[in-house]
Enzyme design. Structure first.
Site, mmCIF file in Angstrom:
data_model
loop_
_atom_site.group_PDB
_atom_site.id
_atom_site.type_symbol
_atom_site.label_atom_id
_atom_site.label_comp_id
_atom_site.label_asym_id
_atom_site.label_seq_id
_atom_site.Cartn_x
_atom_site.Cartn_y
_atom_site.Cartn_z
ATOM 1 C CD GLU A 92 -33.386 -4.653 -67.316
ATOM 2 O OE1 GLU A 92 -32.141 -4.580 -66.918
ATOM 3 O OE2 GLU A 92 -33.707 -4.059 -68.544
ATOM 4 C CG PHE A 93 -36.759 -6.039 -60.257
ATOM 5 C CD1 PHE A 93 -38.046 -5.564 -59.972
ATOM 6 C CD2 PHE A 93 -35.815 -5.875 -59.564
ATOM 7 C CE1 PHE A 93 -38.142 -4.977 -58.577
ATOM 8 C CE2 PHE A 93 -35.860 -5.462 -58.252
ATOM 9 C CZ PHE A 93 -37.086 -4.865 -57.693
ATOM 10 N N GLY A 103 -30.039 -0.167 -46.253
ATOM 11 C CA GLY A 103 -29.613 -1.016 -45.035
ATOM 12 C C GLY A 103 -30.549 -1.071 -44.156
ATOM 13 C CB ALA A 107 -33.559 -4.241 -50.865
ATOM 14 C CE1 TYR A 142 -32.533 -6.574 -56.310
ATOM 15 C CE2 TYR A 142 -30.621 -6.898 -57.225
ATOM 16 C CZ TYR A 142 -31.456 -6.113 -57.086
ATOM 17 O OH TYR A 142 -31.408 -4.677 -57.284
#
Length: 188
Positions: A92-93, A103, A107, A142
């Site tokens: 699991e990430f 922003g 990510a 993602y």
């Protein structure tokens, strides 16, 4: 603050070893109201709980943490975590970004570097995550890193006090977008 121990470099960010002297900063990031909102938590975590958790996690090979740092100045901008299931070689990430660094496009690159490590060094078969449906920025990051929609848990999370769906996303090595920082560093 100690210098980061860089493990894997990308274009603007790198994965580094977590540092004990950074734990108070990590604790601040994790207890920021926007982080709590994104995780669907309701409460901040006490310092003593976080400090004890860090000690337990350090020797746990199923809980792999990376500090994410900017390459240009070594400033920490977040953390990524792989909670590994060693029996089936999946994980699991989880990610948290420093409030001041949100922003800025970190990510997607932080996620991509962590997937690169997961698939090309840890030899995991799949990595998955849960994200609250209103978190459009997280979902977009993602997807850029290689995650795909895998399902939903209906009304299993909360966003601004209202029940919302949690989206399940996963990635497998075949989904990983090239080029690989691992391959660039160590050769194909």
């Amino acid at each position: 603050m100690s210098e980061p121990h860089i493990l894997l470099s990308g274009e603007t960010l790198a994965l580094a070893m977590p540092r004990a002297d950074m734990l108070p900063e990590y604790h601040k990031w994790e207890n920021d109201p926007a982080t709590i909102l994104g995780y669907g938590n309701q409460w901040a975590q006490a310092w003593e709980v976080r400090a004890a958790g860090y000690e337990r996690q350090r020797g746990n090979d199923r809980f792999q943490q990376f500090e994410v740092v900017r390459l240009d100045d070594g400033t920490p901008v977040g953390m990524t975590i792989l909670e590994v299931n060693t029996y089936v070689r999946t994980a699991e990430f989880v990610m948290v970004l420093a409030p001041a660094e949100r922003g800025k496009g970190h990510a997607a690159e932080a996620t991509r570097l962590t997937l690169d490590w997961a698939f090309h060094l840890a030899h995991l078969r799949a990595v998955w995550l849960k994200v609250l449906e209103p978190n459009k920025a997280g979902i977009s990051a993602y997807e850029k890193a290689g995650f795909r929609s895998a399902g939903r848990l209906r009304r299993s999370g909360f966003w601004l006090g209202k029940p919302v769906d949690e989206l399940i996303m996963d990635a497998v090595p075949e989904d990983f977008p090239e080029p690989s920082a691992v391959a660039a560093t160590f050769g194909d």
